[in-house]
Design an enzyme around this catalytic site. Structure first.
Site, PDB file in Angstrom:
ATOM      1  N   TYR A  21      -2.228   7.055   7.165  1.00 36.33           N
ATOM      2  CA  TYR A  21      -0.839   7.195   7.648  1.00 36.33           C
ATOM      3  C   TYR A  21      -0.480   8.639   7.980  1.00 36.33           C
ATOM      4  O   TYR A  21       0.677   9.032   7.846  1.00 36.33           O
ATOM      5  CB  TYR A  21       0.158   6.644   6.607  1.00 36.33           C
ATOM      6  N   TYR A 152       4.180  -5.387  -0.217  1.00 42.09           N
ATOM      7  CA  TYR A 152       3.061  -4.742   0.474  1.00 42.09           C
ATOM      8  C   TYR A 152       1.796  -5.550   0.182  1.00 42.09           C
ATOM      9  O   TYR A 152       1.487  -5.815  -0.989  1.00 42.09           O
ATOM     10  CB  TYR A 152       2.848  -3.292   0.023  1.00 42.09           C
ATOM     11  N   ASP A 266      -0.524 -11.845  -5.213  1.00 44.14           N
ATOM     12  CA  ASP A 266      -1.312 -10.665  -4.880  1.00 44.14           C
ATOM     13  C   ASP A 266      -1.304  -9.751  -6.108  1.00 44.14           C
ATOM     14  O   ASP A 266      -0.348  -9.016  -6.337  1.00 44.14           O
ATOM     15  CB  ASP A 266      -0.693  -9.985  -3.656  1.00 44.14           C
ATOM     16  N   LYS A 295      -8.547  -3.318  -5.997  1.00 45.71           N
ATOM     17  CA  LYS A 295      -8.262  -2.010  -6.582  1.00 45.71           C
ATOM     18  C   LYS A 295      -9.048  -1.734  -7.878  1.00 45.71           C
ATOM     19  O   LYS A 295     -10.188  -1.326  -7.797  1.00 45.71           O
ATOM     20  CB  LYS A 295      -6.755  -1.845  -6.768  1.00 45.71           C
TER      21      LYS A 295
HETATM   22  C1  LIG Z   1      -3.544  -1.825  -2.086  1.00 41.79           C
HETATM   23  C2  LIG Z   1      -2.992  -3.184  -1.934  1.00 41.79           C
HETATM   24  C3  LIG Z   1      -3.489  -4.073  -0.959  1.00 41.79           C
HETATM   25  C4  LIG Z   1      -4.532  -3.674   0.050  1.00 41.79           C
HETATM   26  O1  LIG Z   1      -5.753  -3.367  -0.515  1.00 41.79           O
HETATM   27  P1  LIG Z   1      -6.824  -2.480   0.312  1.00 41.79           P
HETATM   28  O2  LIG Z   1      -8.018  -2.444  -0.568  1.00 41.79           O
HETATM   29  O3  LIG Z   1      -6.183  -1.148   0.535  1.00 41.79           O
HETATM   30  O4  LIG Z   1      -7.061  -3.185   1.606  1.00 41.79           O
HETATM   31  C5  LIG Z   1      -2.960  -5.351  -0.931  1.00 41.79           C
HETATM   32  N1  LIG Z   1      -2.006  -5.736  -1.787  1.00 41.79           N
HETATM   33  C6  LIG Z   1      -1.516  -4.913  -2.740  1.00 41.79           C
HETATM   34  C7  LIG Z   1      -0.478  -5.419  -3.696  1.00 41.79           C
HETATM   35  C8  LIG Z   1      -1.982  -3.613  -2.839  1.00 41.79           C
HETATM   36  O5  LIG Z   1      -1.468  -2.778  -3.760  1.00 41.79           O
END
Ligand SMILES: *Cc1c(COP(=O)(O)O)cnc(C)c1O
Length: 446
Positions: A21, A152, A266, A295
């Site tokens: 970004y 996100y 997520d 992550k």
């Molecule tokens: C970081 C993140 C993503 C994306 O993961 P990447 O490995 O960067 O593609 C998706 N959802 C959440 C909640 C995140 O924190």
């Protein structure tokens, strides 16, 4: 033209390499000379050197710290066997072991695992899977997703479409994003831990009821076109470090059940103990249909993510025309990443309960001083997450530098200076982080 060798790394980097970004001629990055334990050794563009506690855990991944001997050993051992093989028609111990572990530890009865190579891709797969699931049930018109504002979920196109429509880059891609159904952001909540160690959630009940009263009819209106509810449980991360009441997740579970939608949670940011539960869905006692993890999955060593799903979801897809989940990344279930993930997940399981409440307690204690600062709007913590929210956007360059001078690496965004430190920070290191954050905010936003 790249500069001559010997020039500072930041100068060679400038104009050549894109950063997240950031414009090509953006502020020059700090160069990492080393990373060990919870510390980074950095050189600033002007040559000044810093030793800093990594309050970001490398974007929330490096929960066990850098050069962790257990993770290093797992990586070395797997390198000595094989680093990568294709997953089409082949399998290997690290992947199967990891799938066994993840289905055992996940909230709800997860039966199947799809390995992806990043969090965003795992979200893509989860969304695809929801469409395949609905089609398999004879409802091919159900192709949209219900989500909440402020979320996100990643940077690929389908993932972006469920990110917050105002802050989530939608305006940069008009016409290219699928139009999803957005409920309001769930009202803010706070987890309060009593002196006797009991947790209870506080929120504006009227606001919560009003929120639920908007979500239910929204789902009703779009019931024939919705495939799934997609949401970050309890903590919205990159969308604003926003904490909401577990009851909102329960409402979304009910809405999903009422309308035949999958509940996709997520847990890429929240999984593996970060919020004070092994998975944030556990705060609500909600069993999702699909879970994305990423992550911290490899402790920040390698890129790996996974989609977990119930037997019911797997069965529906197996009975469908295609019988398969229609995805297959080249580096699917990369053995090296899976081997490190196995070691990391095992470390999480044996240590998170000792570390996360301790780190959280210290963050709450030492960040509270920020509440008295003139331009601070809110201070909040949840698990090993600490957030200082300002009344206006953060001066990122200056706050970063001011924190570094206090021995702390932070990467603020929007109006937020926050920390999601490695779990293995000592009490003293957590205090250094919190005091660094408070001191930097006090100095720059005086
Ligand atoms: C970081 C993140 C993503 C994306 O993961 P990447 O490995 O960067 O593609 C998706 N959802 C959440 C909640 C995140 O924190």
């Amino acid at each position: 033209m790249p500069d001559a060798p010997g020039s500072p790394l930041a100068v060679r980097d400038g104009g050549l390499v894109w950063h997240p970004y950031a414009p090509l001629d953006g502020p020059e990055p700090y160069a990492v000379e080393g990373a060990s334990g919870v510390r980074l050794t950095l050189t600033a563009p002007d040559g000044e050197r810093f030793e800093a506690v990594d309050a970001m855990a490398s974007w929330w991944c490096a929960v066990h710290g850098y050069r962790n001997p257990v993770l290093d050993a797992a990586a070395h051992e797997q390198v000595d066997r094989f680093s990568h093989v294709m997953f089409g028609g082949l399998t290997h111990e690290p992947a199967v072991r990891l799938a066994e572990r993840l289905t055992e530890m996940a909230p709800g009865p997860m039966a199947h695992v799809f390995f992806a190579d990043s969090g965003s891709v795992s979200v893509e797969v989860a969304l695809k899977l929801a469409l395949q699931y609905q089609a398999a049930l004879g409802r091919p018109n159900r192709q949209r997703f219900l989500t909440v504002r402020g979320g996100y979920h990643g940077d690929t196109f389908a993932a972006m479409s469920v990110c917050d429509p105002v802050d989530g880059m939608h305006s940069a891609f008009p016409g290219a994003l699928a139009r999803q159904v957005f409920a309001p952001r769930p009202p803010a909540a706070r987890l309060v831990t009593t002196p006797t160690g009991e947790d209870h959630w506080e929120t504006d009940r009227l606001a919560l009821d009003a929120w639920a009263a908007e979500v239910r009819p929204l789902a009703q209106t779009h019931t024939d076109e919705l495939a799934a509810v997609v949401v970050e449980p309890v903590l919205q991360g990159a969308g604003g470090m926003h904490v909401y009441h577990p009851d909102c997740l329960r409402v979304l579970r009910e809405v999903a059940d009422e309308h035949g939608l999958l509940l996709v949670v997520d847990e890429i940011a929240t999984g593996f103990g970060r919020t004070g539960r092994l998975f944030a869905s556990e705060w609500a006692d909600v069993a999702p249909d699909v879970i994305c993890v990423g992550k911290a999955l490899t402790g920040g060593y390698l890129s790996l993510a996974a989609v977990l799903m119930t037997r019911e979801v797997g069965d529906a897809i197996t009975r469908s025309e295609f019988r398969a989940l229609l995805h297959g990344p080249t580096f699917m279930a990369n053995p090296l990443a899976c081997a490190v993930a196995n070691a990391s997940v095992e470390l999480v399981e044996t240590t998170w309960k000792d570390h996360v409440p301790r780190v959280g307690r210290l963050l709450a204690e030492h960040l509270s001083a920020a509440a008295a600062l003139p331009h601070v709007a809110d201070v909040r913590t949840l698990g090993a997450v600490g957030v200082v929210q300002l009344t206006s956007p953060v001066d990122v360059t200056r706050v970063t530098r001011a924190a570094l001078r206090r021995g702390v690496w932070v990467r603020p965004f929007r109006d937020l200076v926050y920390t999601m430190p490695p779990y293995v920070c000592t009490d003293d290191e957590v205090r250094v982080i919190a005091e660094g954050v408070v001191g930097a905010v006090a100095e720059v936003h005086a």
